[in-house]
Every structure is written in structure tokens, then in C-alpha cells.
Design a protein around this motif. Structure first.
Motif, PDB file in Angstrom:
ATOM      1  N   LEU A 164      48.783  46.202  59.967  1.00 58.26           N
ATOM      2  CA  LEU A 164      49.821  45.245  60.298  1.00 58.26           C
ATOM      3  C   LEU A 164      51.210  45.893  60.219  1.00 58.26           C
ATOM      4  CD1 LEU A 164      48.526  42.186  58.213  1.00 58.26           C
ATOM      5  CD2 LEU A 164      47.872  42.895  60.518  1.00 58.26           C
ATOM      6  N   ALA A 165      52.071  45.507  61.139  1.00 58.75           N
ATOM      7  CA  ALA A 165      53.449  46.004  61.161  1.00 58.75           C
ATOM      8  C   ALA A 165      54.372  44.859  61.576  1.00 58.75           C
ATOM      9  CB  ALA A 165      53.587  47.187  62.106  1.00 58.75           C
ATOM     10  N   PRO A 166      54.674  43.942  60.658  1.00 55.33           N
ATOM     11  CA  PRO A 166      55.519  42.792  61.005  1.00 55.33           C
ATOM     12  C   PRO A 166      56.932  43.241  61.362  1.00 55.33           C
ATOM     13  CG  PRO A 166      55.204  42.924  58.647  1.00 55.33           C
ATOM     14  CD  PRO A 166      54.283  43.931  59.248  1.00 55.33           C
ATOM     15  N   PRO A 167      57.616  42.507  62.221  1.00 52.25           N
ATOM     16  CA  PRO A 167      58.994  42.853  62.583  1.00 52.25           C
ATOM     17  C   PRO A 167      59.955  42.585  61.431  1.00 52.25           C
ATOM     18  CG  PRO A 167      58.399  40.739  63.516  1.00 52.25           C
ATOM     19  CD  PRO A 167      57.144  41.283  62.885  1.00 52.25           C
ATOM     20  N   ILE A 168      61.129  43.176  61.512  1.00 58.99           N
ATOM     21  CA  ILE A 168      62.166  42.914  60.517  1.00 58.99           C
ATOM     22  C   ILE A 168      62.727  41.510  60.728  1.00 58.99           C
ATOM     23  CG2 ILE A 168      64.490  43.546  59.759  1.00 58.99           C
ATOM     24  CD1 ILE A 168      63.826  46.420  60.245  1.00 58.99           C
ATOM     25  N   SER A 169      62.782  40.743  59.643  1.00 56.46           N
ATOM     26  CA  SER A 169      63.400  39.421  59.689  1.00 56.46           C
ATOM     27  C   SER A 169      64.888  39.576  59.369  1.00 56.46           C
ATOM     28  CB  SER A 169      62.747  38.485  58.672  1.00 56.46           C
ATOM     29  OG  SER A 169      61.389  38.253  58.997  1.00 56.46           O
ATOM     30  N   LEU A 170      65.724  39.293  60.346  1.00 54.18           N
ATOM     31  CA  LEU A 170      67.166  39.449  60.164  1.00 54.18           C
ATOM     32  C   LEU A 170      67.705  38.282  59.358  1.00 54.18           C
ATOM     33  CD1 LEU A 170      68.157  40.667  63.739  1.00 54.18           C
ATOM     34  CD2 LEU A 170      67.896  42.049  61.670  1.00 54.18           C
ATOM     35  N   ARG A 171      68.234  38.594  58.166  1.00 58.03           N
ATOM     36  CA  ARG A 171      68.826  37.553  57.331  1.00 58.03           C
ATOM     37  C   ARG A 171      70.304  37.904  57.126  1.00 58.03           C
ATOM     38  NH1 ARG A 171      63.544  38.247  54.991  1.00 58.03           N
ATOM     39  NH2 ARG A 171      62.214  36.451  55.508  1.00 58.03           N
ATOM     40  N   ALA A 172      70.745  37.977  55.883  1.00 55.81           N
ATOM     41  CA  ALA A 172      72.194  38.094  55.680  1.00 55.81           C
ATOM     42  C   ALA A 172      72.633  39.308  54.872  1.00 55.81           C
ATOM     43  CB  ALA A 172      72.720  36.830  54.999  1.00 55.81           C
ATOM     44  N   SER A 173      71.728  40.238  54.576  1.00 54.67           N
ATOM     45  CA  SER A 173      72.074  41.326  53.660  1.00 54.67           C
ATOM     46  C   SER A 173      72.481  42.617  54.352  1.00 54.67           C
ATOM     47  CB  SER A 173      70.891  41.612  52.725  1.00 54.67           C
ATOM     48  OG  SER A 173      69.806  42.149  53.473  1.00 54.67           O
TER      49      SER A 173
ATOM     50  N   ALA B 268      61.414  43.690  56.386  1.00 56.35           N
ATOM     51  CA  ALA B 268      60.091  43.588  56.996  1.00 56.35           C
ATOM     52  C   ALA B 268      59.237  42.812  55.995  1.00 56.35           C
ATOM     53  CB  ALA B 268      59.513  44.970  57.248  1.00 56.35           C
ATOM     54  N   ASP B 269      58.912  41.566  56.307  1.00 53.06           N
ATOM     55  CA  ASP B 269      58.246  40.685  55.346  1.00 53.06           C
ATOM     56  C   ASP B 269      56.773  41.058  55.175  1.00 53.06           C
ATOM     57  OD1 ASP B 269      60.650  39.372  55.236  1.00 53.06           O
ATOM     58  OD2 ASP B 269      60.032  37.720  56.538  1.00 53.06           O
ATOM     59  N   VAL B 270      56.383  41.337  53.935  1.00 54.42           N
ATOM     60  CA  VAL B 270      54.984  41.663  53.645  1.00 54.42           C
ATOM     61  C   VAL B 270      54.147  40.380  53.779  1.00 54.42           C
ATOM     62  CG1 VAL B 270      53.365  42.485  51.903  1.00 54.42           C
ATOM     63  CG2 VAL B 270      55.647  43.517  52.083  1.00 54.42           C
ATOM     64  N   PRO B 271      53.171  40.360  54.690  1.00 52.53           N
ATOM     65  CA  PRO B 271      52.373  39.141  54.886  1.00 52.53           C
ATOM     66  C   PRO B 271      51.213  39.070  53.900  1.00 52.53           C
ATOM     67  CG  PRO B 271      51.756  40.784  56.512  1.00 52.53           C
ATOM     68  CD  PRO B 271      52.839  41.418  55.667  1.00 52.53           C
ATOM     69  N   ALA B 272      51.525  38.853  52.621  1.00 52.75           N
ATOM     70  CA  ALA B 272      50.500  38.888  51.574  1.00 52.75           C
ATOM     71  C   ALA B 272      49.376  37.885  51.837  1.00 52.75           C
ATOM     72  CB  ALA B 272      51.145  38.618  50.209  1.00 52.75           C
ATOM     73  N   GLU B 273      49.734  36.668  52.245  1.00 45.04           N
ATOM     74  CA  GLU B 273      48.715  35.648  52.478  1.00 45.04           C
ATOM     75  C   GLU B 273      47.767  36.063  53.594  1.00 45.04           C
ATOM     76  OE1 GLU B 273      48.390  30.888  53.673  1.00 45.04           O
ATOM     77  OE2 GLU B 273      50.321  31.768  53.111  1.00 45.04           O
ATOM     78  N   GLU B 274      48.318  36.591  54.700  1.00 40.54           N
ATOM     79  CA  GLU B 274      47.484  37.015  55.815  1.00 40.54           C
ATOM     80  C   GLU B 274      46.605  38.195  55.427  1.00 40.54           C
ATOM     81  OE1 GLU B 274      47.917  38.601  60.465  1.00 40.54           O
ATOM     82  OE2 GLU B 274      49.690  38.343  59.200  1.00 40.54           O
ATOM     83  N   MET B 275      47.155  39.147  54.677  1.00 39.92           N
ATOM     84  CA  MET B 275      46.383  40.327  54.296  1.00 39.92           C
ATOM     85  C   MET B 275      45.238  39.956  53.362  1.00 39.92           C
ATOM     86  SD  MET B 275      49.429  43.145  53.855  1.00 39.92           S
ATOM     87  CE  MET B 275      48.322  44.561  53.696  1.00 39.92           C
ATOM     88  N   GLY B 276      45.497  39.049  52.410  1.00 42.79           N
ATOM     89  CA  GLY B 276      44.425  38.598  51.532  1.00 42.79           C
ATOM     90  C   GLY B 276      43.324  37.893  52.297  1.00 42.79           C
TER      91      GLY B 276
END
Length: 345
Positions: free
Chosen positions: A321-330, A290-298
């Protein structure tokens, strides 16, 4: 060069120059043009302190941001950068105060000497005396984070409970039954840091709902602590196949510990958590998170503070804010049980 010299050369009074600069009172267009010509000729720049005394504004906001340990983590620096960039867009400067409690001298100077027009508070605790103190003073402020009672405050928050819950369900859906939680350092949990507490609450409840076997760990904000934590996880329960983390600073160490234990990600072990996107993409394989949207929050925090400064009577507003999980490779499906594996030595 000062206002007196400008007034003398323009043939007007000092007060007329002051009004032309501050805009507090109307000045005839011809007079304003004459004053501006002198200013341009002399290259005059008004002193910030004098301007603040004249119009009651410093054009500076305070960022009250204590480092969690001996240094700022990468995610913390992301937040600082986002606030500075957003403030500049509103023509505000930023003064950083590394204050943890309202009794800190840095915090008191910020307020007592009116160095700033308003403040943004970071690293919020469930019971945060800084938030309470500023509310009592009616000093314009916005928190990035939520206290235990955020109903009437100005804040921008990340729903750590929901995000960690989503990470647990993601692992459970992939068949993981034995999962660990890697939290922030123990001193932050004991101090009541809201992200650590709300993340732990989300993990515990979601794991119980899915019937998982779990262990929870506090971990220092550095790679060495991450590696040591991972070694302990596998020592405590070698059958663990996944983990959820809030600690982006320990992420590299967690990966290193898995590699040294011979656990391939994601074939043998899945890793997910709540981490800023650019940090999730620095590890290999890239982190499902779940990517923390630091730029948007600031940006949102600065926007709310400027709104509050421009309209002191405005009703409190907030953003969760509750961003969705970004599915990557881990993360991946459980490949094989590890009950027979011996503890790492």
C-alpha cells in the motif's frame, strides 16, 4: 455438563453427539434436532480445548507483536485493535504474543502447543528469523511488513520508501532546502526494522535527487525524545526549515520543541511524515502526512490468513500500500531564511 450427559439424555451415543457438534460426519436431521434440544435445555457450551482436539482448529489466531520499547505506541495499539476487530468478523479470537525473535519462549509456546491456527507477525525486520522459521515449518502466517526478500511470502506492507520520498518532494516543491529526517529509535534501526531502513533509504535518495542539505536522526518513541531531537536539529543546523518523520509517538514533542524555539508551524517550519491519520489530526496545526491505513492493513492481513487457513495449497499473495499525502496545515512555502538565527540554548 459434558457430551456424555447430552448423549444419555438424547438417547444417542457420545460419538453421534460429537459428530453433530463438529459436523465431521452426517447426522440425521431428527437426531440432530433432538441433540440440539438437549443442548438448549442444559445451556451447554463446548469447551474450546476439547473442540480444538476434535476438529483440529482452535478458532484462534496469534498476533506476534513485540513492543518497540517499554510500551506499545499509539500506532501499534491501532494495529492490534484492527486485527482483533477483523478477526472477530471471521469468528476468530486473537492471542497476543510479544515475541521479538523465534527463540522467545512465548513464540515457541505458540507453535509447540498449537495454541493458534495461524499467526500474524508485526514489527518485521529485513532479516526476520520468525518469518523464516514459520516458512520452514509451513505454519500458516502473514506478515504486516516485508523482509528483504518478500517475493514468495504472504504479507501486507506499507511502501515506506515511496511515502517518505513523496514527503521529501512535497517539502522541496515548497522551496525547502535544508531538511531533517526523524526516524524510529536507534536500536530498531540497528536491529534491521524494515520501516526504519526503507524510510531512511527513501529520504536519502529523494534528498540527493533534489539537491537538499539534510541530516538524519534516530528518536525515541515518546514526546520527551521528540522535543530533545528537535532541539538537536536546530542546534546542528539552525537554518533547517522542515522535517520528515516516521515517529508518530514523538510528534507531540517535536511540535513542543518548535514552539519553545519560537518556530511557528508552518510559517517558519514545516513538518510532514508517515503517521496514522487520527494521530496526524491530534496535533495543532494538523499534520500533512501519508496516513498509515492501520485498519485496512489489519483487515487485509486477517483476510489473507483466513484464506490461507481455508486453502492450504493457495499461492502466496500480498498487498503493498502507498496512500497519498493528506494535505493538512503543517506545511507551507519557505517564508524566510534562518541562517542568522543563533542556536537554541
Amino acid at each position: 455438563m459434558n457430551i456424555g450427559e447430552i448423549a444419555r439424555r438424547a438417547g444417542v451415543s457420545r460419538s453421534t453427539v460429537s459428530y453433530a457438534l463438529s459436523g465431521k460426519r452426517p447426522v440425521a436431521d431428527a437426531t440432530r434436532r433432538k441433540i440440539q434440544e438437549v443442548i438448549d435445555e442444559l445451556g451447554y457450551r463446548p469447551n474450546a480445548s476439547a473442540r480444538a482436539l476434535a476438529n483440529g482448529r482452535t478458532s484462534t489466531i496469534g498476533l506476534v507483536f513485540p513492543p518497540a520499547g517499554s510500551h506499545y505506541t499509539g500506532m501499534q495499539l491501532d494495529f492490534i485493535g484492527s486485527v482483533v476487530e477483523a478477526a472477530a468478523a471471521h469468528d476468530y479470537d486473537v492471542l497476543l504474543s510479544p515475541s521479538g525473535v523465534d527463540s522467545d519462549r512465548s513464540f515457541q509456546r505458540l507453535l509447540g502447543e498449537r495454541r493458534v491456527d495461524g499467526a500474524i507477525l508485526m514489527e518485521i525486520r529485513l532479516a526476520d528469523d520468525r518469518v523464516d522459521h514459520l516458512a520452514e515449518l509451513d505454519f500458516p502466517s502473514v506478515a504486516i511488513g516485508r523482509t528483504a526478500r518478500p517475493e514468495r511470502g504472504w504479507w501486507v506492507g506499507l511502501d515506506h520508501t515511496a511515502l517518505v520520498t513523496a514527503c521529501v518532494h512535497h517539502l522541496a516543491d515548497l522551496g525547502h532546502r535544508r531538511v531533517a529526517f526523524v526516524n524510529r529509535p536507534g536500536q530498531l534501526l540497528r536491529a534491521g526494522y524494515e520501516s526504519a531502513h526503507r524510510g531512511l533509504d527513501g529520504f536519502t535518495k529523494a534528498a540527493a535527487e533534489r539537491g537538499l542539505t539534510v541530516r538524519t536522526y534516530c528518536c525515541g518513541d515518546d514526546a520527551a525524545s521528540g522535543q530533545a531531537c528537535l532541539e538537536r536539529i536546530l542546534w546542528d543546523d539552525p537554518a533547517t526549515t522542515g522535517l520528515v518523520t516516521l515517529n508518530e509517538a514523538a510528534l507531540g514533542g517535536l511540535y513542543r520543541g518548535l514552539a519553545q524555539a519560537g518556530r511557528h508551524v508552518p510559517r517558519d517550519f514545516s513538518v510532514t511524515g508517515v503517521v496514522a491519520g487520527r494521530w496526524a489530526e491530534t496535533v495543532t496545526p494538523q499534520l500533512t502526512a501519508a496516513d498509515v491505513p492501520a485498519e485496512e492493513m489489519g483487515r487485509l492481513a486477517v483476510d489473507l490468513l483466513v484464506e490461507r487457513l481455508d486453502d492450504p495449497d493457495a499461492s502466496a499473495r500480498n498487498h503493498l500500500l502507498a496512500p497519498p499525502i493528506s494535505l493538512r496545515a503543517s506545511t507551507g512555502a519557505v517564508f524566510a531564511p534562518h541562517e542568522s538565527q543563533a542556536p537554541a540554548v
